[in-house]
Design a protein around this motif. Structure first.
Motif, PDB file in Angstrom:
ATOM      1  N   UNK A 109       0.799  -1.227   0.000  1.00  0.00           N
ATOM      2  CA  UNK A 109       0.000   0.000   0.000  1.00  0.00           C
ATOM      3  C   UNK A 109       0.834   1.280   0.000  1.00  0.00           C
ATOM      4  N   UNK A 110       2.074   1.186   0.499  1.00  0.00           N
ATOM      5  CA  UNK A 110       2.932   2.365   0.519  1.00  0.00           C
ATOM      6  C   UNK A 110       3.237   2.870  -0.887  1.00  0.00           C
ATOM      7  N   UNK A 111       3.133   1.995  -1.883  1.00  0.00           N
ATOM      8  CA  UNK A 111       3.368   2.404  -3.267  1.00  0.00           C
ATOM      9  C   UNK A 111       2.277   3.347  -3.764  1.00  0.00           C
ATOM     10  N   UNK A 112       1.157   3.359  -3.070  1.00  0.00           N
ATOM     11  CA  UNK A 112       0.041   4.194  -3.492  1.00  0.00           C
ATOM     12  C   UNK A 112       0.365   5.666  -3.525  1.00  0.00           C
ATOM     13  N   UNK A 113       1.256   6.120  -2.653  1.00  0.00           N
ATOM     14  CA  UNK A 113       1.579   7.545  -2.615  1.00  0.00           C
ATOM     15  C   UNK A 113       2.229   8.002  -3.916  1.00  0.00           C
ATOM     16  N   UNK A 114       3.080   7.146  -4.503  1.00  0.00           N
ATOM     17  CA  UNK A 114       3.715   7.506  -5.776  1.00  0.00           C
ATOM     18  C   UNK A 114       2.678   7.480  -6.898  1.00  0.00           C
ATOM     19  N   UNK A 115       1.883   6.428  -6.947  1.00  0.00           N
ATOM     20  CA  UNK A 115       0.856   6.336  -7.993  1.00  0.00           C
ATOM     21  C   UNK A 115      -0.109   7.508  -7.921  1.00  0.00           C
ATOM     22  N   UNK A 116      -0.426   7.910  -6.707  1.00  0.00           N
ATOM     23  CA  UNK A 116      -1.378   9.018  -6.516  1.00  0.00           C
ATOM     24  C   UNK A 116      -0.888  10.280  -7.206  1.00  0.00           C
ATOM     25  N   UNK A 117       0.415  10.473  -7.247  1.00  0.00           N
ATOM     26  CA  UNK A 117       0.956  11.685  -7.872  1.00  0.00           C
ATOM     27  C   UNK A 117       0.804  11.672  -9.386  1.00  0.00           C
ATOM     28  N   UNK A 118       0.606  10.491  -9.966  1.00  0.00           N
ATOM     29  CA  UNK A 118       0.529  10.371 -11.423  1.00  0.00           C
ATOM     30  C   UNK A 118      -0.898  10.213 -11.944  1.00  0.00           C
ATOM     31  N   UNK A 119      -1.843   9.992 -11.046  1.00  0.00           N
ATOM     32  CA  UNK A 119      -3.164   9.574 -11.474  1.00  0.00           C
ATOM     33  C   UNK A 119      -3.976  10.678 -12.156  1.00  0.00           C
ATOM     34  N   UNK A 120      -3.546  11.906 -12.044  1.00  0.00           N
ATOM     35  CA  UNK A 120      -4.268  13.000 -12.693  1.00  0.00           C
ATOM     36  C   UNK A 120      -3.495  13.590 -13.873  1.00  0.00           C
ATOM     37  N   UNK A 125      -3.831   7.077 -20.980  1.00  0.00           N
ATOM     38  CA  UNK A 125      -3.173   5.810 -20.689  1.00  0.00           C
ATOM     39  C   UNK A 125      -2.529   5.834 -19.307  1.00  0.00           C
ATOM     40  N   UNK A 126      -1.927   6.952 -18.950  1.00  0.00           N
ATOM     41  CA  UNK A 126      -1.282   7.067 -17.641  1.00  0.00           C
ATOM     42  C   UNK A 126      -2.334   7.023 -16.541  1.00  0.00           C
ATOM     43  N   UNK A 127      -3.435   7.718 -16.732  1.00  0.00           N
ATOM     44  CA  UNK A 127      -4.489   7.715 -15.723  1.00  0.00           C
ATOM     45  C   UNK A 127      -5.049   6.297 -15.544  1.00  0.00           C
ATOM     46  N   UNK A 128      -5.254   5.620 -16.650  1.00  0.00           N
ATOM     47  CA  UNK A 128      -5.773   4.254 -16.588  1.00  0.00           C
ATOM     48  C   UNK A 128      -4.807   3.334 -15.852  1.00  0.00           C
ATOM     49  N   UNK A 129      -3.536   3.387 -16.213  1.00  0.00           N
ATOM     50  CA  UNK A 129      -2.548   2.475 -15.634  1.00  0.00           C
ATOM     51  C   UNK A 129      -2.326   2.733 -14.151  1.00  0.00           C
ATOM     52  N   UNK A 130      -2.284   3.994 -13.753  1.00  0.00           N
ATOM     53  CA  UNK A 130      -2.028   4.288 -12.342  1.00  0.00           C
ATOM     54  C   UNK A 130      -3.242   3.949 -11.475  1.00  0.00           C
ATOM     55  N   UNK A 131      -4.430   4.159 -12.002  1.00  0.00           N
ATOM     56  CA  UNK A 131      -5.616   3.735 -11.259  1.00  0.00           C
ATOM     57  C   UNK A 131      -5.655   2.217 -11.137  1.00  0.00           C
ATOM     58  N   UNK A 132      -5.271   1.517 -12.203  1.00  0.00           N
ATOM     59  CA  UNK A 132      -5.219   0.055 -12.128  1.00  0.00           C
ATOM     60  C   UNK A 132      -4.205  -0.381 -11.067  1.00  0.00           C
ATOM     61  N   UNK A 136      -5.900  -2.646  -6.078  1.00  0.00           N
ATOM     62  CA  UNK A 136      -5.889  -3.629  -4.997  1.00  0.00           C
ATOM     63  C   UNK A 136      -5.064  -3.188  -3.792  1.00  0.00           C
ATOM     64  N   UNK A 137      -4.524  -1.973  -3.831  1.00  0.00           N
ATOM     65  CA  UNK A 137      -3.703  -1.510  -2.719  1.00  0.00           C
ATOM     66  C   UNK A 137      -4.537  -1.009  -1.551  1.00  0.00           C
ATOM     67  N   UNK A 138      -5.833  -0.718  -1.822  1.00  0.00           N
ATOM     68  CA  UNK A 138      -6.704  -0.133  -0.794  1.00  0.00           C
ATOM     69  C   UNK A 138      -6.041   1.083  -0.152  1.00  0.00           C
ATOM     70  N   UNK A 139      -5.514   1.940  -1.001  1.00  0.00           N
ATOM     71  CA  UNK A 139      -4.825   3.153  -0.563  1.00  0.00           C
ATOM     72  C   UNK A 139      -5.873   4.237  -0.350  1.00  0.00           C
ATOM     73  N   UNK A 140      -6.090   4.647   0.897  1.00  0.00           N
ATOM     74  CA  UNK A 140      -7.209   5.527   1.223  1.00  0.00           C
ATOM     75  C   UNK A 140      -7.179   6.841   0.448  1.00  0.00           C
ATOM     76  N   UNK A 141      -5.992   7.373   0.207  1.00  0.00           N
ATOM     77  CA  UNK A 141      -5.898   8.660  -0.496  1.00  0.00           C
ATOM     78  C   UNK A 141      -6.234   8.544  -1.981  1.00  0.00           C
ATOM     79  N   UNK A 142      -6.520   7.336  -2.438  1.00  0.00           N
ATOM     80  CA  UNK A 142      -6.944   7.179  -3.830  1.00  0.00           C
ATOM     81  C   UNK A 142      -8.428   7.475  -4.006  1.00  0.00           C
ATOM     82  N   UNK A 166     -14.506   0.226  -5.664  1.00  0.00           N
ATOM     83  CA  UNK A 166     -15.037  -1.050  -5.201  1.00  0.00           C
ATOM     84  C   UNK A 166     -14.146  -1.709  -4.169  1.00  0.00           C
ATOM     85  N   UNK A 167     -12.838  -1.603  -4.360  1.00  0.00           N
ATOM     86  CA  UNK A 167     -11.902  -2.183  -3.397  1.00  0.00           C
ATOM     87  C   UNK A 167     -11.871  -1.375  -2.106  1.00  0.00           C
TER      88      UNK A 167
END
Length: 331
Positions: A109-120, A125-132, A136-142, A166-167
């Protein structure tokens, strides 16, 4: 090519074996560099990560960058996740796809912080991949970016946003997901939204209403998912609509409706389910028998006994199990 900087700037850090491998990353032959990457990855040594990241970022051959994106999937460190996110902008489609696949395999789940920076990012394609990757990380800030992405113009982004929500199973998402389940233009998005409502309370009026509407969706895949989710929620109000779904044009929808009625436990549905014991699709006959066993309604005994000689052994087994359940109650 020149000697890799990792060797030039850190002499003595690597033994002769790993140093020789790293030196091969400067070979003029891309095939040699790609094999070197694989062999370096086998060391599973964190000190060897910088040259792998450098290969992903800088190697002129797409096949080498592709291999780097694959091997880096085994490491969940912020700098690796950041490099894989950056590779989503690679000029070569296969490299982007490999980076996206590696991000989807993240478990920390700690990886979520990096992905969160890219999700917008502006690139769909980048938005799709980072949300994917966040799914399953259940990262609350997502939650907030995923909720915002439900209105994205790109269907694949909306689809992944639904999966993230959903997750997370945050009740604040139920109403937006219900709206998407009945209103999105894309079948896959509606179906995913319908499935994501499975975490709703059984009496959540908005979710149940959306699922009942979805049970009449123009796309059979959405109707199938709606029946499945209604069964999970065990909502008694869904009984009559699910009984009506037993006449759906698609046997897949009928099967899920049968299963849902068994889960809900409405014995009044037994006669309608028993009629399916003679259907041409064996999977549906088997599911009908199993559901009748769950319902334990003695009215289904004649139909079950008639089905004992079904031509499919799996159906016969399900019928025997159902008879044991129903006869045990009727004695």
């Amino acid at each position: 090519m020149t000697v890799p900087p990792i060797i030039a700037t850190q002499p003595g850090v690597f033994d002769s074996g790993s140093a020789a491998l790293l030196a091969r990353l400067a070979d003029d032959d891309a095939a040699v560099r790609r094999i070197a990457l694989l062999e370096i990855a086998d060391f599973e040594d964190a000190d060897l990560l910088p040259p792998l990241v450098a290969a992903l970022r800088d190697d002129p051959a797409p096949e080498v960058r592709l291999e780097a994106a694959r091997v880096l999937a085994a490491w969940e460190r912020d700098e690796i996740v950041e490099a894989l996110c950056a590779a989503l902008l690679d000029t070569h489609g296969e490299v982007r796809a490999a980076a996206a696949q590696s991000l989807s395999e993240l478990k920390n789940p700690a990886s979520g912080a990096v992905l969160r920076r890219w999700v917008e990012r502006p690139e769909p394609f980048v938005r799709t991949a980072t949300l994917r990757g966040l799914r399953e990380l259940r990262f609350a800030d997502a939650f907030d970016p995923a909720l915002h992405a439900l209105a994205d113009a790109t269907p694949s982004v909306r689809l992944e946003a639904v999966a993230v929500l959903g997750w997370l199973k945050d009740a604040r998402a139920l109403m937006p997901l219900a709206a998407l389940a009945t209103g999105d233009a894309e079948t896959d998005v509606r179906r995913a939204a319908v499935g994501s409502l499975g975490f709703a309370p059984a009496l959540h009026a908005t979710a149940i209403t959306a699922l009942l509407v979805a049970l009449r969706d123009a796309a059979w895949q959405v109707r199938e998912e709606a029946a499945t989710t209604l069964g999970k929620l065990r909502a008694p109000v869904a009984r009559d609509p699910l009984v009506a779904a037993l006449d759906d044009d698609y046997w897949q929808v009928r099967l899920r409706a049968v299963r849902a009625l068994g889960q809900i436990g409405e014995a009044s549905a037994a006669p309608a389910i028993a009629a399916l014991l003679t259907h041409t699709v064996s999977n549906l006959r088997k599911e009908a028998a199993l559901a009748l066993g769950e319902l334990r309604d003695p009215r289904s005994l004649p139909a079950l006994r008639d089905a004992l000689d079904d031509r499919d052994p799996d159906v016969r087994k399900a019928v025997r199990i159902a008879l044991q359940q129903v006869e045990g109650v009727s004695l």
